[in-house]
Design an enzyme around this catalytic site. Structure first.
Site, PDB file in Angstrom:
ATOM      1  N   LYS A  65      -8.737   2.582  -0.698  1.00  0.00           N
ATOM      2  CA  LYS A  65      -8.617   1.383  -1.078  1.00  0.00           C
ATOM      3  C   LYS A  65      -9.813   0.084  -0.665  1.00  0.00           C
ATOM      4  CE  LYS A  65      -4.094   2.081  -0.610  1.00  0.00           C
ATOM      5  NZ  LYS A  65      -3.124   1.010  -1.308  1.00  0.00           N
ATOM      6  N   GLU A  86      -1.299  -7.462   1.278  1.00  0.00           N
ATOM      7  CA  GLU A  86      -0.248  -6.797   1.410  1.00  0.00           C
ATOM      8  C   GLU A  86      -0.504  -5.279   2.454  1.00  0.00           C
ATOM      9  OE1 GLU A  86       0.179  -4.545  -0.746  1.00  0.00           O
ATOM     10  OE2 GLU A  86       0.024  -6.128  -1.148  1.00  0.00           O
ATOM     11  N   SER A 117      -7.641  11.049  -0.467  1.00  0.00           N
ATOM     12  CA  SER A 117      -7.151   9.633  -0.133  1.00  0.00           C
ATOM     13  C   SER A 117      -7.634   9.018   0.996  1.00  0.00           C
ATOM     14  CB  SER A 117      -6.326   9.077  -0.293  1.00  0.00           C
ATOM     15  OG  SER A 117      -5.032   9.272   0.432  1.00  0.00           O
TER      16      SER A 117
END
Lengths: 401, 273
Positions: free
Chosen positions: A94, A116, A383
């Site tokens: 991210k 969010e 990830s």
């Protein structure tokens, strides 16, 4: 003339029939401004140089492409490699996107950021980027996710972000997106909304894909350098779809590379029991774009379930919808139990605690490797790391910490 | 017989009066109550009624309307049932029903099937639709479909919409222009922003369509501010919040409907100045 699958979206944000902008008029001007600013930034070598520098010295890129020898032996087939996004600062992919969007926020002269988050990884990555650049940060998070992800909530607050609990609807990611969009409606002149996945109105799906494409670009180069060829298969988990979009995009025009997106199969295929939008959904509109969604016949969003807060989302990015319909990417689902099994196998055999999201991709990779021959290479996007998930996993396994 | 939106505004203009358009959520708390509230609003002499289709993921609406949507959906609201109920009401000659304008997310229209939705909406007595998440740029094909169904497609203009964009939007709009008073979501506000007057003047120079102002309006004083500048106003949250009282055991259904009617009657009176 054929159009390359990599040559999307068009100027209006269309990935074939998917994407576009289905948002209230109040947001349209901000989206046009953002599109123009992003296009200018892309052409500006100093923007890319600053981002590259941050990715190298702050995020820790390039991260390794790791050959998982013991897991490969365990499967007895194709060779499994992991692209180690879990080794990034904050422990997930991210951060690639939030660093890029934070730089854009400053280019636009805005001082306030909203975000969010589901599993909390995007919230943490947003809080990190805002702390790094001195931006105000508000993170919307469903109350059910706040319960599941206490560690990340604490970390966000430590870095100065305000975490706002969302108690409407299912109290998960989808409700957090609604609430963040609402905040943006009233604050759009001073605030940038850092959307955390390849979802939402144009230009977000394109922009987030571009920022995440560093994953696939590095993996492609590393695979060529380490194995002398492109991978035979590339596998990544899909919720909204950002790590998988970033992983797949640089391979899209490599027709010989099989691409597989792994969705959250939850407890099974019945409505409400899973979050497998591409496997079981239909075309519709959600959160500002047109793509596959899980809705009832009246267009109302269905409740979804996943063991993973990060995959617990009833929509998916429009580019994944486009890849599905073009047949370029294969989408499949892994159940909660299979993901838990993948989590434990990875920990035991490789000494890596994976995020429960990534465990879906691992579980599928184990199946795929068993079907493959030893000369085939399978690259999996790891990830994120699983520190945030250990309490939930322990609870599900009936263990005390 | 349903009155068209343009006929309503033309009549009001000749009477030198603004249009009052209350908003209610269909199916909150159930469709039978919706029908009774529509009858009461008609009795109170409101000029048009905006009927909101409950949607699970509204992003333009504030908490009051979202909670109302949730109540309706939890009670099993379905689009087709609303159309059936309204068809019956429109055929009731004892009710002088004003023009109905649907407020509906494109998510619902697309899944229902645009042509089927538009046909059933027209048959149910709607005169026009507001589709808040279908901005002018995306509306192309849908504009043609609404025309074919003889429905107006009302477009929204925000205080943040630049002039060149506004020019494009008003060209594809019909019925009236929904002027968003404040950048933000629906909800009651104490005062209307000072810039609203200039915004309305600018819009007036770009279109002959009636201008109706919504978002944040709740009081007769707000109406006075708009007089001479707008052709109508929309009140949503201030009415919808009264619907929560239907679940209050200390109030009868009739009392709640009468209270909604009383408020609507006062606002309707305010349009006469």
């Amino acid at each position: 003339m054929t159009t390359s699958l990599s040559n999307v979206p068009d100027a209006s944000g269309r990935f074939g029939e998917f994407g576009r902008r289905f948002v209230p008029e109040t947001l349209m001007h901000a989206l046009e401004e953002l599109t123009q600013e992003y296009e200018k930034a892309k052409q500006d070598p100093s923007f890319q140089a600053e981002l590259d520098d941050l990715l190298k010295h702050y995020v820790g890129r390039p991260n390794p492409l790791y050959f998982a020898e013991r897991l490969t032996e365990h499967c007895g087939g194709g060779k499994i490699y992991f692209k180690r996004e879990d080794l990034n600062h904050t422990g997930a992919h991210k951060i690639n996107n939030t660093m890029g969007q934070a730089l854009l926020t400053m280019r636009m002269g805005k001082k306030r950021v909203i975000a969010e988050t589901g599993a909390g990884q995007h919230g943490v990555a947003s809080a990190v980027a805002c702390a790094r650049f001195g931006l105000e940060c508000i993170v919307y998070m469903g109350e059910e996710d706040i319960r599941r992800q206490k560690l990340n909530v604490f970390n966000m607050k430590m870095m100065g972000a305000e975490v706002r609990g969302v108690s409407s609807g299912s109290k998960t990611l989808r409700d957090a997106v609604n609430e963040a969009m609402r905040d943006w409606m009233s604050s759009v002149e001073t605030t940038h909304y850092i959307i955390g996945s390849v979802i939402g109105p144009h230009p977000f799906p394109m922009m987030v894909r571009d920022f995440q494409s560093v994953i696939g670009k590095e993996a492609r180069e590393q695979c060529l350098a380490q194995t002398g060829k492109l991978p035979d298969q590339v596998i990544a988990c899909v919720g909204g779809g950002s790590n998988s979009a970033g992983m797949f995009y640089p391979f899209i025009d490599d027709e010989g590379v099989k691409l597989t997106g792994v969705e959250a199969g939850g407890r099974g295929p019945e409505p409400g029991e899973h979050a497998s939008t591409l496997s079981y959904g239909a075309k519709g509109v959600l959160h500002g774009s047109f793509g596959y969604v899980l809705q009832d016949d009246d267009g109302q969003t269905m409740d979804v379930h996943s063991i993973s807060a990060g995959l617990d989302y009833p929509g998916v990015g429009p580019e994944h919808s486009y890849w599905k319909d073009s047949g370029r990417v294969n989408y499949t689902a892994i159940t909660d139990d299979e993901a838990l099994e993948g989590f434990q196998t990875m920990a035991r055999l490789e000494g890596i605690i994976p995020a429960i999201e990534s465990s879906h991709a691992i579980a599928y990779a184990v199946k795929a490797a068993r079907q493959a021959s030893p000369d085939e290479t399978i690259v999996v996007c790891l990830s994120g790391r699983g520190d945030k998930d250990v309490n939930e996993v322990a609870r599900l396994l009936g263990r005390d910490i | 017989m349903t009155t068209s939106i343009s006929e309503t505004f033309a009549t009001l203009k000749s009477e030198n009066r603004m249009a009052f358009m209350p908003f209610i959520t269909a199916g909150d708390p159930d469709l039978a109550t919706t029908v009774d509230v529509l009858k009461e609003l008609s009795r109170q002499g409101v000029d048009l009624i905006e009927v909101g289709f409950p949607y699970s993921d509204p992003i333009a609406d504030g908490p009051v309307i979202q909670e109302s949507y949730t109540r309706a959906l939890n009670n099993g609201f379905h689009v087709h049932d609303l159309f059936e109920a309204l068809k019956e009401l429109s055929a009731d000659e004892s009710v002088d029903l004003p023009a109905l304008v649907g407020m509906v997310s494109y998510a619902i229209i697309f899944r229902y099937g645009a042509e089927r939705f538009l046909k059933e909406a027209a048959d149910a007595g709607f005169s026009g639709l507001i589709v808040p998440d279908l901005p002018g740029d995306e509306a192309g094909e849908f504009v043609e479909l609404t025309k074919a169904a003889q429905l107006d497609l009302v477009q929204l203009v925000s205080p943040l919409t630049p002039e060149d964009r506004t020019k494009r939007i008003v060209q594809s709009a019909s019925g009236f222009i929904y002027c968003i008073a404040v950048a933000g979501t629906t909800g009651v506000r104490d005062e209307l922003p000072a810039e609203l007057t200039a915004h309305l003047e600018s819009l007036r120079s770009l279109t002959d369509l009636p201008l109706a102002v919504g978002f944040g309006i709740s009081k007769p004083e707000h109406v006075d501010t708009l007089r001479g500048k707008a052709d109508g106003f929309i009140i949503g949250s201030a009415i919808v919040k009264q619907f929560a009282a239907f679940s209050d055991p200390d109030q009868t259904r009739e009392d709640v409907i009468a209270s909604i009617g009383k408020y609507a009657g006062e606002m309707a009176a305010a349009t006469k100045g």
